[in-house]
Design a protein around this motif. Structure first.
Motif, PDB file in Angstrom:
ATOM      1  N   GLU A 171      19.442 -76.059  11.423  1.00 12.07           N
ATOM      2  CA  GLU A 171      18.078 -76.158  10.898  1.00 12.07           C
ATOM      3  C   GLU A 171      18.032 -75.793   9.410  1.00 12.07           C
ATOM      4  OE1 GLU A 171      15.876 -73.597  13.402  1.00 12.07           O
ATOM      5  OE2 GLU A 171      15.719 -75.044  15.073  1.00 12.07           O
ATOM      6  N   TYR A 175      20.875 -60.450  12.088  1.00 14.00           N
ATOM      7  CA  TYR A 175      21.029 -61.529  13.068  1.00 14.00           C
ATOM      8  C   TYR A 175      21.994 -62.605  12.558  1.00 14.00           C
ATOM      9  CZ  TYR A 175      19.970 -65.518  16.069  1.00 14.00           C
ATOM     10  OH  TYR A 175      20.078 -66.578  16.923  1.00 14.00           O
ATOM     11  N   VAL A 209      25.991 -80.973  19.086  1.00 13.39           N
ATOM     12  CA  VAL A 209      24.606 -80.509  19.103  1.00 13.39           C
ATOM     13  C   VAL A 209      23.752 -81.540  18.370  1.00 13.39           C
ATOM     14  CG1 VAL A 209      23.034 -78.666  18.475  1.00 13.39           C
ATOM     15  CG2 VAL A 209      25.368 -78.129  19.177  1.00 13.39           C
ATOM     16  N   ARG A 251      20.156 -81.830  18.684  1.00 13.72           N
ATOM     17  CA  ARG A 251      18.726 -81.570  18.667  1.00 13.72           C
ATOM     18  C   ARG A 251      18.172 -81.517  17.249  1.00 13.72           C
ATOM     19  NH1 ARG A 251      14.963 -77.566  18.415  1.00 13.72           N
ATOM     20  NH2 ARG A 251      16.502 -75.999  17.784  1.00 13.72           N
ATOM     21  N   ASP A 280      27.177 -70.116  19.830  1.00  7.26           N
ATOM     22  CA  ASP A 280      26.535 -70.708  20.986  1.00  7.26           C
ATOM     23  C   ASP A 280      25.496 -71.723  20.495  1.00  7.26           C
ATOM     24  OD1 ASP A 280      24.544 -69.098  19.979  1.00  7.26           O
ATOM     25  OD2 ASP A 280      24.470 -67.732  21.695  1.00  7.26           O
ATOM     26  N   THR A 281      24.820 -72.378  21.425  1.00  7.75           N
ATOM     27  CA  THR A 281      23.870 -73.428  21.069  1.00  7.75           C
ATOM     28  C   THR A 281      22.711 -72.893  20.244  1.00  7.75           C
ATOM     29  OG1 THR A 281      24.434 -74.619  23.098  1.00  7.75           O
ATOM     30  CG2 THR A 281      22.390 -75.242  21.993  1.00  7.75           C
ATOM     31  N   LYS A 282      22.220 -71.717  20.589  1.00  9.82           N
ATOM     32  CA  LYS A 282      21.095 -71.142  19.855  1.00  9.82           C
ATOM     33  C   LYS A 282      21.448 -70.894  18.394  1.00  9.82           C
ATOM     34  CE  LYS A 282      18.054 -67.082  19.794  1.00  9.82           C
ATOM     35  NZ  LYS A 282      17.740 -65.787  20.461  1.00  9.82           N
ATOM     36  N   ASN A 283      22.593 -70.304  18.147  1.00 13.18           N
ATOM     37  CA  ASN A 283      22.997 -70.025  16.769  1.00 13.18           C
ATOM     38  C   ASN A 283      23.381 -71.290  16.015  1.00 13.18           C
ATOM     39  OD1 ASN A 283      22.618 -67.209  16.766  1.00 13.18           O
ATOM     40  ND2 ASN A 283      24.571 -66.896  17.814  1.00 13.18           N
ATOM     41  N   TRP A 284      23.941 -72.278  16.720  1.00 12.92           N
ATOM     42  CA  TRP A 284      24.240 -73.544  16.061  1.00 12.92           C
ATOM     43  C   TRP A 284      22.951 -74.229  15.621  1.00 12.92           C
ATOM     44  CZ3 TRP A 284      28.017 -74.999  13.452  1.00 12.92           C
ATOM     45  CH2 TRP A 284      29.340 -74.776  13.817  1.00 12.92           C
ATOM     46  N   ASN A 285      21.946 -74.217  16.462  1.00 17.00           N
ATOM     47  CA  ASN A 285      20.664 -74.805  16.081  1.00 17.00           C
ATOM     48  C   ASN A 285      20.056 -74.065  14.884  1.00 17.00           C
ATOM     49  OD1 ASN A 285      20.688 -76.798  18.066  1.00 17.00           O
ATOM     50  ND2 ASN A 285      19.705 -75.466  19.571  1.00 17.00           N
ATOM     51  N   TRP A 286      20.179 -72.747  14.875  1.00 18.03           N
ATOM     52  CA  TRP A 286      19.683 -71.960  13.747  1.00 18.03           C
ATOM     53  C   TRP A 286      20.401 -72.348  12.460  1.00 18.03           C
ATOM     54  CZ3 TRP A 286      22.126 -68.579  10.406  1.00 18.03           C
ATOM     55  CH2 TRP A 286      21.298 -67.774   9.613  1.00 18.03           C
TER      56      TRP A 286
END
Length: 531
Positions: free
Chosen positions: A126, A57, A147, A149, A117-123
């Motif tokens: 974090e 992933y 981003v 969050r 994308d936003t999901k992978n940037w947040n991952w």
């Protein structure tokens, strides 16, 4: 056939793209063992219920030397961006970078994900937060990304280039809009910002509403937090990292990671040695900026109000300067950490040195702290740490029709890549030498008239052939005047390569006249060089 041969040769030298995912955990564990304190994480998609190995992933790497160097010697500013990997699986490299005291690139962490994308940037963010925290010691980080969050308490800035691209998508494009945005973005004071926004509002109210909705604290200098000591408004720092690793982005994943680690290891060592041998106390780039402020300080007048309090009158405006709090009404000093021209005027009036008021981030001690940690070597595959985790299956590779694309697609508003003209090697080697026309002017009589290229002889046109001609011919044999002749000539030869009874300039053969830089024998004189 040629592509297959090239692919097999690459796999033999660099490794197989798909097979390297199987031992990626072994490599990351070896990196951690050799560099204690580092973080190397790989995430997978669990497929045990299907009786299959987990699928890759994403991964995240932050070497301890980069983490500790950033925390100890760099400003609390983080620039984040991504670049595509030149593989058929569409993967992306995400990177977090800072700036050292010389305003140079300082990589903090990097990772590989399936797409940006936003999901992978947040991952990615974090995991970055678990490594460097939220910057509580500095009042929070300043992060140049949209981003928010993961780092809700940190200051966020928008890149001006991305802002203009989004503005164009919204329907507001052109040089006129760019000039309004530039004035608002680069404004150090609220007065200048309001003037720029009022001008945009008068030109297009909808465009003004669109830009004003973003919040001035995200894109205008006058509203930036001063704790980061940087006034950067474009995300060109991450573009530097993209170019820094460009030669490794088409390699198999483990090979790419190890080459990036190796390049960082060498870079940190070079920076450390250079800093230890340096004779400066303040980084040269800051010294240069300070000299510019000194130059313009001569046009300012200082009026003292109290101890450390000054009123500075410039050519157009008047500002308050506080030497104790190190602030100026123009906002430039507290934002950059470098005394502005108004502060320099006040410092000179107190018989002090402006260098003493430069922020600590730009001093030699901070620079050495940033590069003091060492990135330790990692052995080859034969000596990796063996883990008991299951093998990782690679992401899906999709073969696209046609030749593989290795260049980034440029946006509609980006200028096309310029084509560099390639000069012949022999022309580049003699570029430092005077031209043939210079020799003509120096060695020919005033009555000499240059000939036209491609002259005719007996009604036949000769061009770049080696035949005989009675008339005037370029690059040909001639009984008359010949320019760049390559054979015998009874007249004058310029840059000739054959025998001549007349004058030869840069000739390479025998000559009875004067030869300049000739390689043969001349009866009159033979000189290596006549200017």
């Amino acid at each position: 056939m040629a592509y297959r041969a090239k692919r097999k040769a690459g796999e033999k030298v660099l490794g197989n793209h798909k097979n390297q995912y199987m031992r990626i955990r072994d490599y990351l564990q070896t990196v951690i063992d050799k560099n204690p304190g580092s973080t190397a994480v790989v995430s997978t998609v669990d497929r045990i219920a299907l009786g299959m190995n987990p699928r890759f992933y994403g991964l995240f790497i932050c070497l301890n030397a980069q983490r500790q160097g950033f925390l100890d010697g760099c400003r609390p500013f983080i620039s984040i961006d991504g670049c595509f990997v030149k593989l058929s699986n569409g993967a992306q490299v995400l990177a977090a970078t800072g700036r050292d005291g010389k305003n140079n690139l300082f990589p903090i962490a990097f990772g590989v994900v399936g797409k940006e994308d936003t999901k992978n940037w947040n991952w990615f963010l974090e995991r970055l937060e678990t490594v460097i925290g939220r910057g509580e010691a500095h009042g929070g980080w300043t992060i140049q990304i949209e981003v928010a969050r993961v780092f809700p308490d940190c200051k966020h800035r928008y890149c001006k280039r991305h802002l203009l691209a989004n503005m164009a998508i919204a329907g507001y494009r052109g040089e006129k809009y760019k000039s309004f945005v530039d004035s608002a973005v680069y404004a150090y004071t609220e007065y200048d910002y309001n003037r720029a926004m009022d001008a945009l509002k008068a030109f297009n109210t909808k465009a003004w509403k669109w830009l004003n909705y973003l919040g001035k604290e995200h894109f205008s200098r006058h509203a930036f937090s001063s704790r980061s000591r940087i006034d950067l408004v474009v995300n060109n720092l991450s573009e530097v990292f993209n170019n820094y690793i460009i030669e490794f982005r088409d390699k198999p994943i483990v090979t790419m990671l190890d080459k990036i680690r190796q390049k960082l290891m060498v870079r940190v060592n070079q920076k450390r040695d250079g800093g230890q041998q340096a004779m400066w106390e303040i980084t040269p780039v800051v010294v240069g900026k300070l000299e510019v402020e000194k130059k313009y300080a001569r046009y300012c007048n200082a009026y003292q109000s109290g101890v450390g309090l000054w009123e500075i009158l410039g050519s157009e405006r008047q500002y308050e300067v506080n030497l104790f709090s190190r602030t100026c009404g123009c906002n430039k000093w507290q934002l950059t950490g470098i005394p502005c021209k108004h502060a320099v005027t006040a410092i000179f009036a107190t018989k002090e040195r402006p260098e003493d008021y430069v922020d600590e981030y730009f001093r030699k001690e901070a620079y050495l702290r940033a590069y003091a940690p060492v990135i330790y070597p990692v052995p080859g595959e034969h000596d990796w740490t063996t883990t008991d985790s299951p093998d990782i299956d690679p992401p899906k590779f999709t073969k696209q029709p046609g030749r593989p694309k290795k260049s980034r697609r440029r946006g509609q508003d980006e200028a096309p890549k310029s084509k560099r003209s390639r000069e012949p090697e022999n022309q580049a080697q003699r570029s430092h030498e005077p031209s043939s026309q210079d020799h003509i002017n120096n060695h020919q009589p005033s009555s000499y008239q240059p000939i036209n290229e491609g002259g005719t002889s007996r009604g036949r046109k000769l061009d770049s052939r080696r035949g005989c001609a009675i008339g005037s011919t370029m690059k040909e044999n001639a009984r008359g005047t010949t320019d760049r002749g390559r054979e015998n000539a009874r007249g004058t030869i310029v840059r000739g390569r054959g025998n001549a009874r007349g004058t030869i300039v840069r000739g390479r053969g025998n000559a009875r006249g004067t030869t300049v830089r000739g390689r043969g024998v001349g009866h009159t004189s033979l000189n290596q060089w006549i200017p």
